[in-house]
Design a protein around this motif. Sequence first.
Motif, PDB file in Angstrom:
ATOM      1  N   THR A   1       0.826  -1.201   0.000  1.00 15.83           N
ATOM      2  CA  THR A   1       0.000   0.000   0.000  1.00 15.83           C
ATOM      3  C   THR A   1       0.861   1.252   0.000  1.00 15.83           C
ATOM      4  O   THR A   1       2.030   1.218   0.398  1.00 15.83           O
TER       5      THR A   1
ATOM      6  N   PRO B   1       0.729   4.555   1.870  1.00 11.94           N
ATOM      7  CA  PRO B   1      -0.001   5.182   2.978  1.00 11.94           C
ATOM      8  C   PRO B   1       0.043   6.711   2.949  1.00 11.94           C
ATOM      9  O   PRO B   1       0.287   7.374   3.948  1.00 11.94           O
TER      10      PRO B   1
ATOM     11  N   GLU C   1      -5.729   5.157   3.169  1.00 12.54           N
ATOM     12  CA  GLU C   1      -4.579   4.677   3.931  1.00 12.54           C
ATOM     13  C   GLU C   1      -3.655   5.841   4.207  1.00 12.54           C
ATOM     14  O   GLU C   1      -3.323   6.618   3.320  1.00 12.54           O
TER      15      GLU C   1
ATOM     16  N   THR D   1      -0.249   2.398  10.230  1.00 12.20           N
ATOM     17  CA  THR D   1      -0.948   2.680   8.978  1.00 12.20           C
ATOM     18  C   THR D   1      -2.425   2.396   9.205  1.00 12.20           C
ATOM     19  O   THR D   1      -2.799   1.300   9.617  1.00 12.20           O
TER      20      THR D   1
ATOM     21  N   ILE E   1      -7.510  -0.156   5.331  1.00 14.73           N
ATOM     22  CA  ILE E   1      -6.894  -0.977   6.372  1.00 14.73           C
ATOM     23  C   ILE E   1      -7.965  -1.598   7.254  1.00 14.73           C
ATOM     24  O   ILE E   1      -7.895  -2.788   7.600  1.00 14.73           O
TER      25      ILE E   1
ATOM     26  N   SER F   1      -4.759  -0.029  -2.035  1.00 14.64           N
ATOM     27  CA  SER F   1      -4.300   1.354  -1.964  1.00 14.64           C
ATOM     28  C   SER F   1      -5.205   2.256  -2.787  1.00 14.64           C
ATOM     29  O   SER F   1      -4.736   3.082  -3.558  1.00 14.64           O
TER      30      SER F   1
END
Length: 255
Positions: A29, A31, A37, A44, A49, A87
């Motif tokens: 991902t 973040p 995220e 995170t 998530i 993501s």
Amino acid sequence: MKKFVAIIAAMIMALSCTIALADTVIVATNPEYPPFEYVEGEATVGYDIDLFDAIAKKAGFEYEIEAMAFDAVVSAVATNPNTVGLSGISITDERKLSVNFSEGYINAGLVVIVKADSGYTTTDDLKGKLIGVQQGTTSDFAAEEITGMENVQRFGTFLNAIMELSQNKIDAVIIDKPVGQAIMASLKDDSLVMVDMGLQADWYGIAVNKDNTELLDKINAALVELEAEGYFDELAVKYFGGDAEEAPAEEAAAE
């Protein structure tokens, strides 16, 4: 020699199977994409998530977060059977060439952020203008179609693009609607407005390695259960005030 080569090949195949069926899934991902995220303290967190945590509990596996640049996420999934991409990834035909996708879980849509006094209300107004995007996202591709590749300014994050807009260095930013809502609420900048110019729907999905269909099936089954339990409604309220359009799995699959 042939026998030795055959043994090595068998060992490699066995190792591949072990990786694909491992109990711990790696979540690739970027973040830097609130509210989906982002980093809070040392953790995170975010919509994606929370969603994957619920999926993992349903499916019975552990997971670890691995941060990376957004445009590296799909490649990481394509090269590692036990890595998934989570993501805010839009399901596109191009990406489907490299990875499989879960059923879509939210329709983020694309909107445009402009200066309040710009007078820009349609995509025609943006032709030839400088449009900021996050590199590698669907907003990147949409901007190219509107204003031409030479007028697209690419940034590592949407926030960076919006900051450039606020300083009059670019003319507009194309962004996923819930992300734009979160950033605008955070900035509280009355000089910026978000405009719906009728750009395409943008379903997000979880990217899964093409060789790991077992993991894909587990994720999809968990998504169906979570939808039935109203979990998407809870996430929408928590992160978007209930305004985001969450997708029943069967509807998203048809998009």
